[in-house]
Design a protein around this motif. Structure first.
Motif, mmCIF file in Angstrom:
data_model
loop_
_atom_site.group_PDB
_atom_site.id
_atom_site.type_symbol
_atom_site.label_atom_id
_atom_site.label_comp_id
_atom_site.label_asym_id
_atom_site.label_seq_id
_atom_site.Cartn_x
_atom_site.Cartn_y
_atom_site.Cartn_z
ATOM 1 N N ARG A 129 13.023 58.928 -15.060
ATOM 2 C CA ARG A 129 12.344 58.178 -14.001
ATOM 3 C C ARG A 129 13.155 58.376 -12.725
ATOM 4 O O ARG A 129 14.133 57.677 -12.486
ATOM 5 C CB ARG A 129 12.225 56.718 -14.390
ATOM 6 N N ALA A 130 12.692 59.359 -11.955
ATOM 7 C CA ALA A 130 13.450 59.729 -10.756
ATOM 8 C C ALA A 130 12.646 59.385 -9.525
ATOM 9 O O ALA A 130 12.440 60.203 -8.642
ATOM 10 C CB ALA A 130 13.775 61.222 -10.802
ATOM 11 N N PHE A 131 12.192 58.127 -9.486
ATOM 12 C CA PHE A 131 11.340 57.711 -8.369
ATOM 13 C C PHE A 131 12.213 57.335 -7.181
ATOM 14 O O PHE A 131 13.445 57.351 -7.264
ATOM 15 C CB PHE A 131 10.477 56.521 -8.791
ATOM 16 N N GLY A 132 11.557 56.977 -6.120
ATOM 17 C CA GLY A 132 12.291 56.496 -4.956
ATOM 18 C C GLY A 132 12.747 57.646 -4.076
ATOM 19 O O GLY A 132 12.706 58.817 -4.466
ATOM 20 N N LYS A 133 13.186 57.265 -2.909
ATOM 21 C CA LYS A 133 13.553 58.277 -1.921
ATOM 22 C C LYS A 133 14.728 59.121 -2.430
ATOM 23 O O LYS A 133 15.742 58.573 -2.845
ATOM 24 C CB LYS A 133 13.930 57.573 -0.612
ATOM 25 N N ARG A 134 14.585 60.395 -2.441
ATOM 26 C CA ARG A 134 15.573 61.384 -2.877
ATOM 27 C C ARG A 134 15.870 61.313 -4.386
ATOM 28 O O ARG A 134 16.797 61.944 -4.885
ATOM 29 C CB ARG A 134 16.890 61.234 -2.081
ATOM 30 N N GLY A 135 15.070 60.562 -5.121
ATOM 31 C CA GLY A 135 15.299 60.430 -6.558
ATOM 32 C C GLY A 135 15.084 61.747 -7.282
ATOM 33 O O GLY A 135 15.954 62.241 -8.012
ATOM 34 N N GLU A 136 13.920 62.334 -7.081
ATOM 35 C CA GLU A 136 13.580 63.585 -7.770
ATOM 36 C C GLU A 136 14.559 64.706 -7.362
ATOM 37 O O GLU A 136 15.009 65.480 -8.193
ATOM 38 C CB GLU A 136 12.130 63.963 -7.435
ATOM 39 N N GLU A 137 14.903 64.743 -6.081
ATOM 40 C CA GLU A 137 15.823 65.776 -5.594
ATOM 41 C C GLU A 137 17.186 65.645 -6.288
ATOM 42 O O GLU A 137 17.821 66.641 -6.659
ATOM 43 C CB GLU A 137 16.020 65.640 -4.071
ATOM 44 N N PHE A 138 17.596 64.396 -6.467
ATOM 45 C CA PHE A 138 18.900 64.144 -7.066
ATOM 46 C C PHE A 138 18.908 64.608 -8.525
ATOM 47 O O PHE A 138 19.879 65.197 -9.012
ATOM 48 C CB PHE A 138 19.210 62.642 -6.974
ATOM 49 N N TYR A 139 17.804 64.370 -9.184
ATOM 50 C CA TYR A 139 17.633 64.821 -10.573
ATOM 51 C C TYR A 139 17.686 66.357 -10.628
ATOM 52 O O TYR A 139 18.364 66.941 -11.471
ATOM 53 C CB TYR A 139 16.298 64.251 -11.073
ATOM 54 N N ASP A 140 17.006 66.989 -9.677
ATOM 55 C CA ASP A 140 17.055 68.461 -9.599
ATOM 56 C C ASP A 140 18.489 68.951 -9.402
ATOM 57 O O ASP A 140 18.930 69.918 -10.025
ATOM 58 C CB ASP A 140 16.202 68.965 -8.418
ATOM 59 N N GLU A 141 19.218 68.256 -8.529
ATOM 60 C CA GLU A 141 20.597 68.656 -8.253
ATOM 61 C C GLU A 141 21.450 68.587 -9.514
ATOM 62 O O GLU A 141 22.321 69.431 -9.743
ATOM 63 C CB GLU A 141 21.201 67.766 -7.162
ATOM 64 N N ALA A 142 21.162 67.557 -10.353
ATOM 65 C CA ALA A 142 21.926 67.429 -11.595
ATOM 66 C C ALA A 142 21.685 68.641 -12.474
ATOM 67 O O ALA A 142 22.610 69.218 -13.058
ATOM 68 C CB ALA A 142 21.532 66.140 -12.317
ATOM 69 N N ARG A 143 20.416 69.040 -12.565
ATOM 70 C CA ARG A 143 20.115 70.189 -13.424
ATOM 71 C C ARG A 143 20.695 71.478 -12.843
ATOM 72 O O ARG A 143 21.200 72.322 -13.562
ATOM 73 C CB ARG A 143 18.606 70.306 -13.631
ATOM 74 N N GLU A 144 20.647 71.584 -11.497
ATOM 75 C CA GLU A 144 21.242 72.751 -10.849
ATOM 76 C C GLU A 144 22.746 72.804 -11.098
ATOM 77 O O GLU A 144 23.338 73.870 -11.191
ATOM 78 C CB GLU A 144 20.970 72.731 -9.342
ATOM 79 N N ALA A 145 23.350 71.606 -11.238
ATOM 80 C CA ALA A 145 24.785 71.551 -11.502
ATOM 81 C C ALA A 145 25.105 71.882 -12.963
ATOM 82 O O ALA A 145 26.263 71.792 -13.373
ATOM 83 C CB ALA A 145 25.341 70.172 -11.135
#
Lengths: 566, 142, 372
Positions: free
Chosen positions: A351-367
């Motif tokens: 659940r990556a809702f909210g402002k910059r939530g989805e992006e932050f989740y993407d960053e985790a996977r990119e990391a």
């Protein structure tokens, strides 16, 4: 017997509420039925009575037809009674000569059978007409306001609310149970969704609060008692064994949450295996840089999400809303600290809702953080390592995952002392145990107790931006009575007919507010209307009905009973 | 006695803060229950005058429901405790007077218990259907 | 408290009692005595007596009860300024007074209560009939107090309330006339505060003893009579319902007017709340096919039960006052017995017992209302 002047001229307004009512109740038939009730001059139905045109309809009828009473059959009076009282008043009808028939919450929404629902709606309208016939006009009343707001809790919510109140020029009092400000957040090294060090923004916030001339911070303190009502709360605060009274106009509750205790999920081995820790404990380890497990850096770290949340068996069916992002944050930080370590997050959903939530989740996977959908059913030891038994919901089979460190993303729960505050302020709690807001959409920071507002996780789990937003909302609501300087107090108080009063004093005994007192000269009861809260206990106790609660007199209630038993 | 077509009429006196709000919550949650209950909103269960309950019974109501806040939750501190004594006394009088005290129900339902409100009404309708109509409905000499 | 015996000369028990009351005035212990007085026509009525000479007409033993005298104690005692008064009461009147004090309709502060053991009383009509026809057996009744076998004159009965009164003995008062078990021709035993005894020049003296046994004997017989009546009336209530039992009520309100506990200035049922519009009566008639008039009789009795039955002290004057001869007292006492037991409340026992419906405990009946 009624004089010609007060002879009822009643207007009845049946609301469709779009299709909310009209789909289940034959509103036309209800209006037609109402037209023939005694005293009814005009009965109408309309799509949305609460809309501007709907209200205009009422106002114009009041004037054109010389109405002196108004019945609106629509939603709960807890919703729109003020709206329709105001409309009637603008139409020249005393606002207390309005009555609502609740044909939505208590009829159309709870019954399927259209015929039965329509029948019931008619009876409810007849009951409202019977009552309004006996209603007497009342005056609006006001009371003064103690300028100031009490904020219970010194976490981010409490700090934000207190600061806004103070900035608006009113005193704010923070009562904090612990010995420091900042709450749970002060123990977080970094915050999502940007890995910003918490201290960078929290320390200045705390400093502003501490240095603000209008804010009084009371640490190691707790609220002992609350008396009074909106605008005039008398709060007893206990600090260091000393009780002191603070008079405030409004109260913001910002008592926060407590973390789920994962030992209630014994299958995860928390407390049994040193390699199993909570996100909270990992936060402290990340802050010190100590990630060693069993004497060495972990080669594999596994996160388990929804621990203590979304768990019906546990009694916590709700989502704690922050754990997904906390896991994403910590997984990234583990990868940064130990680039060779494999990091896997086991999840039900992300659940990556909210402002910059989805992006932050993407960053985790990119990391390099691996996300694997699966329910972890058990954690056990194999040699030096830990094993997760996972039901992989994509592959639909059970797999094992060997790891060195298991991180439980623990959710939020209502604090154990929620009941204490709830009892102090007469606040209801929702089924999950958090405080219940007055309305899920229209009153998310209000409570059923006027002048008491909710901020932060005491109402429901939420992240920091939402907490601050709610705190600011609570502060602005709390400021309204302070800025106005007066609060409306109920007009529906108890009154005494001194001719009937025999002076037995039972009203004095039953009133919790000390409103009635026996007049020493005349030996009859007198009610101090400022103290009266309109509960009606005195009126029931009075056998001759020398005391009546206005708006709920025996004539009015018995007229309703009469209609409802037909 | 049980008559399939008999639909009991229940007059409910509900306190504004808990049970009435609980009934509203049943509505907003769309929890269905039988349409036999007709609600009168009062501010507190402690202001339910036994005379109202008696009138409803004598007029022929098949059931009377008094709803208030759970003990400890009264908006007015102690109204529900007073109601509890009063209704217990009333039910005893009703019983002694040869009327049916089982037609009078006192239940605590909080603002958050929409489901409980629906359950209480459903149970009460079931129990009253078992009993059949209040004989006083037809009796003129009361 | 001191026990003493007032001497009785020439078997004149009444004279000795009158002498005692006069002393209260003459020694300025009180400013007036409220006592049952024989009127010139021979009837008995309470009066507030300030002139000691007039106490020659006082009759504290007159076996007649038209009203419960607690009703008239209220007006002369409730509020200041008031005089210092002695009131001669029966045990049931004392119990009613205790309830009225809790309801702030009477006050004990400047009151000396004198309660007399009671063998039982006649209705006013019977008393008057007896006077006209051979006389009242007052002396026989006083003599029979020793054995506790006081019986009404042949052809007459005691009031129904008295027949089921299980508390005929004086207690809880400042001064108690302890007639049960006493040979009154030898003297009237009484208890009174030491200070009062001193002012009256009375020395301690032991009475005959055995009063408790005689009281218990009387009470046991009364309990039996009471229980028979209770089971009979409960049966009727179960069969006919209260509306059936009170079917011939004409709603004169006499029961309420004479009830010592019904203290309202204006009864709810005489107020505009129960003054319905003509159209309303028609509406009700159409609803049920017919509508009994006068209206609201059943709800009147039920509401009165609800308002006062916990305080019902069982004097029974309601029944005496009923022109339709309805068993009002039996109904109220039977219902009262259950309710008083339920709330562990004994009306009339002590001014310190709180009225049950204005008090509560959080930890009582905790399961009520929580049923799932």
């Amino acid at each position: 017997m009624m004089s010609e002047k007060s002879k009822p001229r009643i207007g009845v307004y049946v609301c469709h509420c779009g299709t909310n009512i009209a789909a289940t109740v034959d509103v036309e038939a209800v209006a037609e039925y109402a037209q023939n009730l005694p005293g009814v001059v005009q009965a109408r139905h309309y799509t949305y009575m609460c809309s501007d045109p709907g209200q205009t309809l009422i106002k114009e009828d009041c004037r054109a037809l010389g109405l002196n009473r108004v019945v609106v059959a629509s939603c709960s009076p807890r919703m729109h009674e003020p709206t329709f009282r105001a409309a009637a008043q603008e139409g020249g009808v005393n606002s207390y000569r309005t009555e609502m028939a609740n044909i939505r919450e208590q009829c159309s929404w709870v019954h399927h059978d259209k015929e039965a629902a329509t029948r019931k709606a008619k009876v409810l309208v007849a009951s409202a007409v019977a009552k309004v016939t006996h209603l007497e006009p009342l005056e609006e009343r006001e009371a003064g306001v103690h300028p100031g707001t009490l904020v219970i809790g010194g976490g981010v919510a409490g700090l934000s609310a207190a600061l806004d109140v103070a900035e608006a020029g009113f005193p704010a009092y923070i009562v904090e149970k612990s010995d420091r400000l900042g709450g749970h957040v002060a123990e977080l090294g970094h915050t999502f969704p940007d890995l910003e060090p918490t201290a960078d923004w929290l320390a200045p916030l705390i400093r502003r609060v501490e240095e603000h001339p209008a804010i009084t911070v009371m640490l190691d303190a707790q609220v002992e008692e609350v008396a009074g009502f909106v605008g005039n709360f008398e709060v007893t605060v206990l600090q260091g064994g000393q009780a002191q009274q603070i008079d405030v106009g409004t109260i913001v509750i910002a008592t926060g949450y407590q973390l789920f205790d994962p030992s209630r999920k014994p299958e995860f081995g928390y407390g049994r295996y040193p390699g199993v820790l909570t996100t909270w404990e990992l936060e402290q380890r990340l802050a010190t840089g100590d990630l060693v497990v069993a004497g060495r850096a972990p080669q594999d770290v596994a996160f388990i999400k929804c621990v203590g949340s979304r768990d019906i068996q546990l009694g916590n069916p709700y989502c704690s809303r922050v754990c997904c992002m906390v896991a994403a944050k910590q997984a990234q930080m583990v990868r940064q600290a130990l680039p060779e370590t494999r990091v896997t997050v086991f999840y039900i959903d992300v659940r990556a809702f909210g402002k910059r939530g989805e992006e932050f989740y993407d960053e985790a996977r990119e990391a390099g953080v691996r996300y694997r959908r699966g329910n972890v059913s058990e954690v056990y030891r194999r040699g030096e390592r830990l094993v997760l038994r996972v039901e992989d919901t994509f592959l639909r089979r059970t797999v094992e995952h060997e790891t060195d460190m298991v991180v439980l993303a623990v959710g939020m729960e209502p604090r154990d002392d929620t009941g204490v505050i709830s009892a102090l302020l007469k606040l209801p709690r929702s089924a999950d145990g958090f405080f219940l807001e007055a309305h899920p959409k229209l009153g998310p920071v209000d409570t059923t107790t006027n002048g008491v507002f909710l901020a932060g996780c005491c109402q429901a789990p939420k992240d920091i931006p939402d907490t601050v937003a709610q705190a600011k909302a609570a502060a602005s609501s709390a400021l309204i009575p302070l800025i106005r300087g007066t609060v409306p107090v109920i007009s529906e108080t108890a009154i005494v007919d001194a001719e009937l009063c025999a002076g037995c004093g039972m009203c004095v005994d039953v009133c919790p507010y000390g409103a009635p007192a026996l007049d020493p000269l005349w030996g009859v009861s007198r009610i101090n209307a400022v103290l009266c809260k309109g509960c009606g206990a005195c009126a029931v106790t009075c056998p001759s009905k020398a005391i009546c609660l206005q708006q709920f007199t025996p004539e009015q209630i018995m007229a309703q009973v009469d209609v409802l038993t037909v | 006695m049980s008559d399939e077509s008999f639909e009991p009429k229940i007059v409910a006196f509900l306190c504004n803060w808990c049970t009435y709000t609980g009934a509203d919550l049943a509505g907003t949650s769309r929890i269905q229950y039988p349409p036999n209950v007709r609600i009168i909103r009062l501010m507190c269960s402690g202001s339910v005058d036994p005379t109202y309950v008696l009138k409803a019974l004598l007029d022929g109501a098949d059931g009377v429901l008094i709803g208030g806040c759970h003990p400890g939750d009264c908006h007015y501190q102690s109204g529900n405790y007073k109601a509890r004594r009063r209704i217990i006394a009333l039910k005893e009088i009703v019983k002694q007077a040869g009327l049916d005290e089982e037609r009078v129900w006192l239940r605590w339902v909080s603002a958050s218990e929409g489901q409980r409100f629906a359950d209480v009404v459903t149970q009460m309708v079931g129990a009253l259907k078992e009993k059949g109509p209040n004989p006083l409905r037809q009796e003129w000499a009361v | 408290m001191m026990r003493t015996v007032i001497p009785v000369e020439n078997n004149d028990v009444l004279g000795a009692a009158r002498g005692f009351l006069k002393q209260l005035l003459e020694k300025e212990i009180v400013e007036a005595v409220l006592a049952p007085m024989e009127t010139p026509s021979g009837s008995v009525t309470p009066a507030l007596v300030a002139d000691p000479a007039l106490l020659d007409a006082a009759n504290p033993f007159a076996p007649v009860m038209g009203l419960n005298a607690a009703r008239v104690v209220g007006p002369v005692s409730a509020r200041e300024p008031r005089g210092r008064i002695a009131a001669v009461l029966r045990p049931c009147e004392m119990r009613a007074l205790v309830e009225l004090v809790k309801l702030q309709q009477a006050a004990l502060e400047d009151l000396v209560t004198i309660v007399v053991d009671c063998p039982g009383t006649y209705r006013v009509t019977d008393y008057d009939a007896m006077r006209a026809n051979g006389g009242v057996n007052q002396d026989d009744l006083l003599a029979a107090m020793q054995s506790g076998e006081a019986a009404p004159r042949e052809g007459y009965v005691f009031r129904d309330g008295c027949q089921m009164c299980e508390k005929p003995h004086a207690e809880g008062a400042d001064i108690t006339f302890e007639l049960f078990g006493a040979n009154l021709s030898a003297g009237i035993p009484l208890s009174l505060p030491d200070e009062l005894a001193e002012k009256l020049g009375l020395a301690p003296a032991d009475g005959p003893g055995g009063r408790a046994e005689v009281v218990e004997k009387v009470a046991a017989a009364r309990r039996q009579a009471r229980d028979t009546r209770f089971s009979e009336i409960r049966q009727r209530l179960a069969n006919e319902g209260i509306a059936g039992v009170f079917a011939s009520c004409i709603r004169c309100h006499n029961c309420m007017t004479t009830c010592p506990i019904c203290y309202c200035k204006t009864c709810l049922f005489k107020s505009p709340i129960f003054d319905h519009d003509p159209a309303q009566y028609l509406n009700w008639a159409q609803r049920k096919g017919a509508y009994r008039l006068p209206a609201d009789t059943t709800i009147f009795h039920l509401t009165r039960l609800n308002h006062m039955v916990l305080s019902c002290i069982g004097c029974g004057v309601c029944s005496d006052a009923c022109p339709a001869d309805l068993p009002v007292a039996r109904v109220f006492r039977a219902v009262g017995q259950d309710l008083q037991a339920l709330f562990e409340y004994e009306p009339g026992r002590s001014v310190d017992d709180p009225l049950p419906l204005i008090t509560f405990r959080e930890d009582e009946w905790t399961g009520v209302g929580e049923e799932r």
